[in-house]
Design an enzyme around this catalytic site. Structure first.
Site, PDB file in Angstrom:
ATOM      1  CE  LYS A 126      -3.903   0.912   0.195  1.00 21.03           C
ATOM      2  NZ  LYS A 126      -5.563   0.191  -0.062  1.00 21.03           N
ATOM      3  CG  ASP A 166      -7.325   3.284  -0.635  1.00 17.70           C
ATOM      4  OD1 ASP A 166      -7.808   2.390  -0.482  1.00 17.70           O
ATOM      5  OD2 ASP A 166      -7.539   4.437   0.283  1.00 17.70           O
TER       6      ASP A 166
HETATM    7  P1  NDP Z   1     -13.454   8.096  -2.975  1.00 20.73           P
HETATM    8  O1  NDP Z   1     -11.604   8.538  -2.647  1.00 20.73           O
HETATM    9  O2  NDP Z   1     -13.287   7.678  -4.279  1.00 20.73           O
HETATM   10  O3  NDP Z   1     -14.258   7.975  -1.576  1.00 20.73           O
HETATM   11  C1  NDP Z   1     -13.917   8.220  -0.248  1.00 20.73           C
HETATM   12  C2  NDP Z   1     -15.754   8.791   0.438  1.00 20.73           C
HETATM   13  O4  NDP Z   1     -14.966   7.962   1.951  1.00 20.73           O
HETATM   14  C3  NDP Z   1     -15.840   9.942   0.473  1.00 20.73           C
HETATM   15  O5  NDP Z   1     -16.950  10.671   0.049  1.00 20.73           O
HETATM   16  C4  NDP Z   1     -14.789  10.460   1.464  1.00 20.73           C
HETATM   17  O6  NDP Z   1     -15.712  12.159   1.707  1.00 20.73           O
HETATM   18  C5  NDP Z   1     -15.308   9.697   1.820  1.00 20.73           C
HETATM   19  N1  NDP Z   1     -14.419   9.843   3.454  1.00 20.73           N
HETATM   20  C6  NDP Z   1     -12.661  10.220   2.902  1.00 20.73           C
HETATM   21  N2  NDP Z   1     -12.678   9.817   3.906  1.00 20.73           N
HETATM   22  C7  NDP Z   1     -13.493  10.152   5.005  1.00 20.73           C
HETATM   23  C8  NDP Z   1     -12.674  11.092   6.379  1.00 20.73           C
HETATM   24  N3  NDP Z   1     -12.285  10.824   7.682  1.00 20.73           N
HETATM   25  N4  NDP Z   1     -14.391  10.955   7.596  1.00 20.73           N
HETATM   26  C9  NDP Z   1     -15.991  11.150   6.433  1.00 20.73           C
HETATM   27  N5  NDP Z   1     -15.683   9.830   5.343  1.00 20.73           N
HETATM   28  C10 NDP Z   1     -14.170   9.972   4.560  1.00 20.73           C
HETATM   29  O7  NDP Z   1     -12.285   6.753  -2.232  1.00 20.73           O
HETATM   30  P2  NDP Z   1     -12.856   4.443  -2.354  1.00 20.73           P
HETATM   31  O8  NDP Z   1     -14.511   4.550  -2.922  1.00 20.73           O
HETATM   32  O9  NDP Z   1     -12.322   4.326  -3.939  1.00 20.73           O
HETATM   33  O10 NDP Z   1     -12.467   4.376  -0.403  1.00 20.73           O
HETATM   34  C11 NDP Z   1     -13.530   4.587   0.260  1.00 20.73           C
HETATM   35  C12 NDP Z   1     -13.403   3.034   1.343  1.00 20.73           C
HETATM   36  O11 NDP Z   1     -12.712   2.191   0.368  1.00 20.73           O
HETATM   37  C13 NDP Z   1     -11.729   3.038   1.518  1.00 20.73           C
HETATM   38  O12 NDP Z   1     -11.271   3.149   3.241  1.00 20.73           O
HETATM   39  C14 NDP Z   1     -10.746   2.257   0.719  1.00 20.73           C
HETATM   40  O13 NDP Z   1      -8.994   1.761   1.879  1.00 20.73           O
HETATM   41  C15 NDP Z   1     -11.795   1.389   0.704  1.00 20.73           C
HETATM   42  N6  NDP Z   1     -11.681   0.405  -0.704  1.00 20.73           N
HETATM   43  C16 NDP Z   1     -10.905   0.804  -2.172  1.00 20.73           C
HETATM   44  C17 NDP Z   1     -11.024   0.265  -3.060  1.00 20.73           C
HETATM   45  C18 NDP Z   1     -10.786   0.889  -4.850  1.00 20.73           C
HETATM   46  O14 NDP Z   1     -11.157   0.186  -5.119  1.00 20.73           O
HETATM   47  N7  NDP Z   1     -10.766   1.997  -4.377  1.00 20.73           N
HETATM   48  C19 NDP Z   1     -11.099  -1.212  -3.409  1.00 20.73           C
HETATM   49  C20 NDP Z   1     -10.626  -1.409  -1.432  1.00 20.73           C
HETATM   50  C21 NDP Z   1     -11.668  -0.973  -0.630  1.00 20.73           C
HETATM   51  P3  NDP Z   1     -14.484  12.918   1.348  1.00 20.73           P
HETATM   52  O15 NDP Z   1     -15.136  13.736  -0.159  1.00 20.73           O
HETATM   53  O16 NDP Z   1     -15.412  13.977   2.911  1.00 20.73           O
HETATM   54  O17 NDP Z   1     -13.422  13.286   1.875  1.00 20.73           O
HETATM   55  O1  2IT Z   2      -7.758  -1.169  -0.882  1.00 20.43           O
HETATM   56  C1  2IT Z   2      -8.451  -2.082  -1.496  1.00 20.43           C
HETATM   57  O2  2IT Z   2      -7.745  -3.381  -1.975  1.00 20.43           O
HETATM   58  C2  2IT Z   2      -7.563  -0.866  -2.854  1.00 20.43           C
HETATM   59  N1  2IT Z   2      -7.695   0.144  -2.571  1.00 20.43           N
HETATM   60  C3  2IT Z   2      -7.298  -1.837  -4.211  1.00 20.43           C
HETATM   61  C4  2IT Z   2      -6.193  -2.171  -4.712  1.00 20.43           C
HETATM   62  C5  2IT Z   2      -5.903  -2.438  -6.120  1.00 20.43           C
HETATM   63  O3  2IT Z   2      -4.415  -3.233  -5.942  1.00 20.43           O
HETATM   64  O4  2IT Z   2      -6.614  -2.999  -6.445  1.00 20.43           O
END
Ligand code: NDP
Ligand code: 2IT
Length: 447
Positions: A126, A166
């Site tokens: 990561k 992420d």
């Molecule tokens: P994005 O940046 O697309 O969206 C993040 C969302 O979470 C936004 O709505 C943001 O709001 C909110 N957020 C972020 N930080 C905070 C905080 N401290 N408190 C409250 N809300 C918060 O990210 P993703 O959708 O890609 O990721 C969301 C989660 O999913 C994370 O935990 C990530 O690790 C996990 N994840 C993502 C994957 C992927 O493929 N993208 C795969 C597996 C897990 P704001 O705009 O106000 O910051």
């Molecule tokens: O938390 C996760 O699994 C991710 N942000 C996606 C990682 C990836 O390599 O697609």
């Protein structure tokens, strides 16, 4: 047994005293995996878990960049290469002001187990930066990404370490990062996943984490003959994962009533339909606005400033924003309101206390390392397509994603089923993820 776990945690704590999120992630694994290790002679005397909590390599670097006014800024870049016993390091990059070593080590540690669960040959890593993308222009984002990659490129590669998105890193950022890597190396390889469709990306990768979170919840509900049809779903976040968790929930016949961001949540009692979701996608992905704007467009909805959506009555909760966003009190409220299923789209959104509440109430609870693994699994499918120089259809990728989520669910059942039939998906995921990596580490000797 508890004494063994405590002694292990004491050693890990002594070495990582200022890393609360990392210690939290390790504690959860230690509590479930150490009792398992004790029953297996092959792990005896191998100190496997102690080796797994130490990153193979942790890289930290300066990221200088110039803003639109000509001012120079400096951020900190990281890549944690946690474990490559079963494949090259694989995992996302997070750009958020809260990023530090503790957060990235917890994410990298969880990624090792998650990637093992996907059934694909990927190790765990990561990275990211404490850079805050909010309010930055496209040009500023580009300059930052280029600077970040002008150092990171020497540490990664399609057979070494394959980053992805992420929080704060989506298609736009992956494009800028890929461009600089391609230039520095003078080669076109699948070094990043989440790429654009016309330059090596996989169909369904943007959707995969959210869809997979719903598929996993469906697999859990199916064990009791239940489904998403007619259920009320509460979702946190409004980014990549939340958007597609919402889309799939709707497609499966559920009513999604909330989305959120770090400012608060919106509650739409009539349900967020396809048109409303299209508005949210345009708002968040193109205009990069705030979720509170939803109520200007749809005045019958409510915005609850500074709050998380767990107080809203629901059948299914999908936390899709960030770590520790759902605490013990939130969990009690969810259970008291009749919630029967929690499937984590985010990484470690539920605190220890929250998980204990779900387990005590014996409702379905899936930890992110199992239920959000669809994202990285589809990244694995993108890597496969890049290696084959080939492209699968949407239907082919979606079918593979569904199949992988089913296999992860089965692996959890194998290691997580209690005597009374209740499934502890935390224990199931941790042990199933551990076994594959541990066995590879033993086969390869003390490295
Ligand atoms: P994005 O940046 O697309 O969206 C993040 C969302 O979470 C936004 O709505 C943001 O709001 C909110 N957020 C972020 N930080 C905070 C905080 N401290 N408190 C409250 N809300 C918060 O990210 P993703 O959708 O890609 O990721 C969301 C989660 O999913 C994370 O935990 C990530 O690790 C996990 N994840 C993502 C994957 C992927 O493929 N993208 C795969 C597996 C897990 P704001 O705009 O106000 O910051
Ligand atoms: O938390 C996760 O699994 C991710 N942000 C996606 C990682 C990836 O390599 O697609």
């Amino acid at each position: 047994m508890q004494a063994k776990i405590d002694a292990f945690m004491e050693e890990v704590r002594a070495r990582n005293a200022h890393e609360p999120e990392f210690l939290q992630a390790v504690q959860e694994v230690a509590e479930t995996v150490i009792p398992y290790i004790a029953t297996k002679e092959i792990y005896n005397g191998k100190n496997i878990l102690l080796r797994m909590v130490e990153p193979e390599r942790a890289i930290m670097f300066r990221v200088p960049w110039v803003d639109d006014k000509g001012e120079i800024h400096v951020n900190r870049g990281y890549r944690i290469q946690m474990n490559s016993a079963i494949g090259p390091y694989k995992g996302g990059l997070r750009f958020h002001p809260s990023v530090n070593l503790s957060i990235l080590k917890f994410l990298a540690f969880e990624q090792v187990f998650k990637n093992s669960l996907t059934t694909l040959p990927m190790g765990g890593g990561k990275g990211g930066s404490d850079f805050d993308p909010k309010g930055k222009s496209d040009d500023e984002i580009m300059r930052f990404c280029h600077s970040f990659m002008s150092e990171l490129y020497r540490h990664i590669g399609p057979n070494t370490d394959i980053p992805a998105g992420d929080i704060g890193v989506g298609g736009r950022e992956i494009g800028f990062l890929f461009g600089m890597y391609r230039k520095m190396r003078n080669e076109f390889t699948g070094v990043l996943t989440g790429k654009g469709i016309t330059w090596g990306g996989s169909l369904i990768r943007p959707e995969a984490t959210g869809y997979g979170t719903v598929y996993f919840a469906e697999n859990m509900l199916e064990t009791k003959g239940d489904s998403f049809d007619g259920k009320v779903v509460v979702i946190s976040g409004s980014g990549n994962v939340a958007q597609y968790a919402a889309e799939k929930s709707m497609q499966e016949g559920a009513k999604v009533v909330t989305l959120s961001d770090s400012s608060g949540y919106v509650y739409d009692k009539d349900g967020i339909d396809a048109d409303k979701l299209a508005f949210v996608m345009e708002l968040k992905n193109e205009r990069r606005g705030r979720i509170s704007e939803y109520v200007n467009k749809y005045p019958s909805a409510e915005f609850h400033k500074g709050k998380t959506p767990w107080e809203v009555k629901c059948d299914i909760a999908l936390p899709c924003a960030t770590q520790n966003e759902l605490n013990g009190d939130d969990a009690k409220t969810l259970v008291a309101n009749g919630c029967i299923c929690v499937s984590e789209g985010a990484n470690m959104p539920s605190t220890h206390e929250a998980i204990a509440v779900f387990h005590k109430a014996k409702i379905f609870f899936a930890p992110g390392k199992a239920s959000n693994a669809g994202g990285v699994a589809t990244s694995g499918l993108e890597m496969t397509q890049n290696s084959l120089r080939y492209k699968w259809t949407r239907e082919e990728v979606d079918e593979k994603l569904r199949q992988i989520m089913k296999e992860i669910h089965s692996a959890c059942l194998e290691y997580g089923t209690d005597n009374d039939g209740y499934v502890d998906y935390v224990r199931g995921a941790n042990i199933a993820g551990f076994v594959k990596v541990a066995d590879a580490m033993i086969a390869q000797g003390v490295i």
